[in-house]
Write a protein that holds these residues in place. Structure first.
Motif, short mmCIF file in Angstrom:
data_model
loop_
_atom_site.label_atom_id
_atom_site.label_comp_id
_atom_site.label_asym_id
_atom_site.label_seq_id
_atom_site.Cartn_x
_atom_site.Cartn_y
_atom_site.Cartn_z
N ASP A 1 68.93 42.43 39.37
CA ASP A 1 69.59 43.34 40.18
C ASP A 1 68.89 44.04 41.18
O ASP A 1 68.27 44.86 40.86
CB ASP A 1 70.40 44.42 39.29
N HIS A 2 68.90 43.41 42.51
CA HIS A 2 68.19 43.90 43.57
C HIS A 2 68.48 45.38 44.00
O HIS A 2 67.68 46.22 44.45
CB HIS A 2 68.34 43.19 44.78
N TYR A 3 69.63 45.69 43.67
CA TYR A 3 70.12 47.16 44.07
C TYR A 3 69.28 47.93 43.26
O TYR A 3 68.78 49.19 43.63
CB TYR A 3 71.66 47.13 43.89
N LYS A 4 69.39 47.93 42.05
CA LYS A 4 68.73 48.86 41.06
C LYS A 4 67.04 48.76 41.38
O LYS A 4 66.48 49.80 41.29
CB LYS A 4 69.12 48.38 39.51
N TRP A 5 66.61 47.55 41.64
CA TRP A 5 65.11 47.51 41.67
C TRP A 5 64.95 48.31 43.04
O TRP A 5 63.80 48.97 43.16
CB TRP A 5 64.85 45.89 42.18
N ARG A 6 65.76 48.13 44.24
CA ARG A 6 65.24 49.17 45.31
C ARG A 6 65.42 50.46 44.84
O ARG A 6 64.68 51.22 45.61
CB ARG A 6 66.40 48.64 46.43
N GLY A 7 66.46 50.85 44.11
CA GLY A 7 66.74 52.36 43.72
C GLY A 7 65.31 52.94 42.89
O GLY A 7 64.92 53.92 43.32
N MET A 8 64.95 52.09 42.15
CA MET A 8 63.72 52.24 41.32
C MET A 8 62.39 52.43 42.23
O MET A 8 61.62 53.41 41.80
CB MET A 8 63.71 51.30 40.17
N ARG A 9 62.16 51.48 43.19
CA ARG A 9 61.05 51.60 43.94
C ARG A 9 61.14 52.63 44.71
O ARG A 9 59.88 53.56 45.11
CB ARG A 9 61.04 50.43 44.91
N ALA A 10 62.49 53.05 45.32
CA ALA A 10 62.43 54.36 46.06
C ALA A 10 62.19 55.61 45.35
O ALA A 10 61.81 56.58 45.93
CB ALA A 10 64.01 54.37 46.63
N ASN A 11 62.42 55.62 43.98
CA ASN A 11 62.16 56.89 43.25
C ASN A 11 60.61 56.72 42.79
O ASN A 11 60.25 57.41 41.88
CB ASN A 11 63.01 56.63 42.09
N GLY A 12 59.87 55.83 43.31
CA GLY A 12 58.54 55.63 42.86
C GLY A 12 58.30 55.11 41.57
O GLY A 12 57.03 55.57 41.19
N GLU B 1 61.53 49.96 27.84
CA GLU B 1 60.89 50.80 28.80
C GLU B 1 61.34 50.70 30.17
O GLU B 1 61.63 51.48 30.85
CB GLU B 1 59.46 50.32 28.63
N LYS B 2 61.95 49.23 30.29
CA LYS B 2 62.63 49.38 31.80
C LYS B 2 63.81 50.03 31.71
O LYS B 2 64.22 50.64 32.94
CB LYS B 2 62.75 47.85 31.98
N PHE B 3 64.60 50.11 30.82
CA PHE B 3 65.92 50.90 30.88
C PHE B 3 65.62 52.30 30.88
O PHE B 3 66.29 53.07 31.73
CB PHE B 3 66.67 50.56 29.33
N LEU B 4 64.76 52.81 30.18
CA LEU B 4 64.39 54.12 30.28
C LEU B 4 63.88 54.49 31.80
O LEU B 4 64.37 55.73 32.27
CB LEU B 4 63.17 54.56 29.33
N LYS B 5 63.06 53.80 32.49
CA LYS B 5 63.03 54.23 33.66
C LYS B 5 64.05 54.09 35.00
O LYS B 5 64.08 54.83 35.98
CB LYS B 5 61.85 53.03 34.38
N TRP B 6 65.03 53.26 34.35
CA TRP B 6 66.27 53.24 35.25
C TRP B 6 67.00 54.39 34.93
O TRP B 6 67.30 55.05 36.00
CB TRP B 6 67.04 51.89 34.67
N GLU C 1 65.94 57.29 34.12
CA GLU C 1 64.95 58.36 34.98
C GLU C 1 65.27 58.43 36.49
O GLU C 1 65.49 59.48 37.11
CB GLU C 1 63.49 58.17 34.66
N THR C 2 65.73 57.09 36.95
CA THR C 2 66.13 57.16 38.36
C THR C 2 67.61 57.44 38.74
O THR C 2 67.83 58.05 39.79
CB THR C 2 65.77 55.67 38.97
N VAL C 3 68.45 56.99 37.70
CA VAL C 3 69.98 57.26 38.14
C VAL C 3 70.37 58.84 38.63
O VAL C 3 71.07 58.71 39.39
CB VAL C 3 70.83 56.71 36.75
N PRO C 4 69.77 59.75 37.93
CA PRO C 4 70.20 61.03 38.57
C PRO C 4 69.64 61.22 40.09
O PRO C 4 70.39 61.88 40.68
CB PRO C 4 69.18 62.14 37.89
N TYR C 5 68.92 60.66 40.40
CA TYR C 5 68.36 60.46 41.76
C TYR C 5 69.33 59.59 42.75
O TYR C 5 69.10 59.56 43.94
CB TYR C 5 66.78 60.15 42.11
N THR C 6 69.90 58.95 42.22
CA THR C 6 71.01 57.88 42.91
C THR C 6 72.11 58.57 43.47
O THR C 6 72.88 58.02 44.23
CB THR C 6 71.32 56.69 42.06
#
Length: 468
Positions: free
Chosen positions: A60-71, A86-91, A93-98
């Motif tokens: 899912d490129h959309y989510k990947w880009r969001g996670m990269r933008a979140n550092g 681990e990947k899910f938890l990092k996603w 972590e990113t969702v509130p910032y989307t």
């Protein structure tokens, strides 16, 4: 001042008229998803999905880009050494910032639709959501997820060399209610200037059990593969090369020499590449018309911008963006050449650059005729434009430049079996847009008339247009 709750049954529906149009006319319609990148292998094998990370984040490129933008570190996005959790938890972590990115809406629409989860995804809720979703997915196959969303038809994206074995398995499986059809994705045929073109021709030869030593051999192989796809239910072709495209004059004799030159290992000039491509566009376009297929053109991305990530992750790393290539002259010459001999198939175009909305909408209007209502379609908001603002602009431009009432509606263009709430998202946006016009006195307050229009755009037009 009272605050509106989030993702309720009236999400995005800002008036009573919008709510009536959605709930009474749009909500329960089946889905025809005529362009996506779902895996027919996953559908055919009928194995439980098991893990939400695989179903939701993998590819899912959309989510990947969001996670990269979140550092987030790349190892938690595409890395092989980190666990699914681990990947899910990092996603999470990113969702509130989307917030205000469409990912925020899509995430919570999907959690609600598939898992009945009404909580916002965040680090606080992540563990519970992960466990609940996985408990449901361990008993769900991809085919069952499609059935849950009332998906009648999906059209996958398939290379001309594909043996379509999984499509055949699906068609013969009475337990799978969704019709899964291939799409003839011809991109690789056009890459005559690439180093791997000759090796691709070897794969093409093997798929047809025919040898390619001349241009005529090549065309015979294409004819064989198109007939093969057609016999397996194919109704659409697709094309989506991310670069500037040019239609130039050619004759078949010189294209034959160009093709032979490539077979002999010689490099081709830009002009020779353009002659070959122009010939192939017309040849394939005529074949699509012969088989009564719908041809699709996805135009405008600039791909693989980040070479470091491309080397690290490979193709489809999520480093593509909107290009600024001119498109009008290419489309005009292609469609006009086919139309001049009455060999222009039904056609859908999609632009990635929103500044070209009116260019695409008006170009399609040039070639409408009595072959079919809405024969030439300007497609729904695609890729980066597949969000509320992009959809509204596409719907408004189509209304101004063409006939919204003949539009064949939404698609997912997704690799995920959890992406079908995008159809619901589109339906809510459409109903709200029409309701705004009613409330502003711009269209008649005739719910039955508008309701039929909604049903046509969301379902009936696609049934009549594609004839699956």
């Amino acid at each position: 001042m009272s605050l509106k709750p989030f993702i309720t049954e009236n999400f995005l529906l800002q008036s009573e008229v919008a709510q009536v149009l959605y709930h009474d006319y749009a909500k329960d319609l089946p889905i025809i998803d005529y362009h996506n990148h779902l895996s027919p292998k996953d559908i055919a094998e009928e194995l439980p999905v098991n893990n939400i990370t695989k179903a939701w984040l993998q590819g899912d490129h959309y989510k990947w880009r969001g996670m990269r933008a979140n550092g987030i570190e790349e190892k938690y996005i595409t890395g092989a050494s980190t666990s699914e959790k681990e990947k899910f938890l990092k996603w999470a972590e990113t969702v509130p910032y989307t917030l205000r990115n469409p990912l925020f809406h899509w995430t919570h629409l999907e959690l609600k639709a598939y898992f009945g989860i009404n909580e916002l995804l965040s680090p606080k809720t992540a563990n519970g959501i992960y466990e609940k979703a996985n408990a449901i997915l361990e008993n769900k196959t991809p085919a069952q997820l499609l059935e849950d969303m009332k998906v009648e038809v999906v059209c996958t994206t398939d290379d001309p060399t594909d043996n379509l074995t999984y499509h055949k398995q699906i068609a013969e499986n009475d337990n799978i209610s969704t019709k899964v059809l291939p799409t003839f994705r011809a991109d690789a045929l056009f890459f005559i200037n690439k180093d791997n073109f000759l090796s691709y021709l070897q794969n093409l030869e093997a798929s047809a059990n025919l040898k390619i030593t001349t241009l005529n051999d090549f065309l015979s192989v294409l004819d064989t593969r198109i007939e093969f796809f057609n016999n397996h239910g194919c109704r659409l072709s697709d094309f989506g090369v991310g670069e500037a495209l040019t239609m130039v004059d050619y004759n078949e004799a010189e294209v034959s020499k160009i093709f032979t030159k490539k077979l002999n290992g010689s490099n081709l000039s830009d002009n020779e590449v353009n002659k070959y491509r122009s010939f192939l566009f017309i040849y394939l376009g005529k074949k699509y018309h012969e088989y009564d297929w719908i041809q699709q053109y996805h135009l405008g991305p600039i791909r693989n911008n980040n070479s470091l990530l491309l080397d690290q992750v490979g193709l489809d790393a999520g480093v593509d963006s909107i290009g600024d290539f001119p498109m009008a002259e290419f489309m005009s010459k292609l469609f006009d050449t086919l139309n001049a001999t009455n060999q222009l198939a039904k056609t859908i175009t999609y632009n990635l650059n929103p500044s070209q909305n009116e260019v695409f909408a008006t170009m399609m209007g040039n070639f409408q005729n009595s072959d079919a209502p809405g024969k030439m379609q300007w497609g729904s908001g695609w890729w980066f434009l597949d969000q509320k603002d992009g959809m509204e602009k596409q719907l408004n431009t189509l209304s101004n430049m063409g006939l919204l009432s003949r539009f064949v509606g939404m698609l997912t263009d997704s690799r995920s079996f959890l992406s079908f709430p995008r159809h619901d998202y589109f339906r809510r946006i459409l109903c709200n847009l029409l309701a705004e016009d009613v409330n502003n006195g711009l269209v008649p307050n005739d719910i039955e008339f508008l309701g039929k229009m909604v049903q046509d755009i969301c379902y009936n037009n696609a049934v009549n247009y594609f004839k699956f």
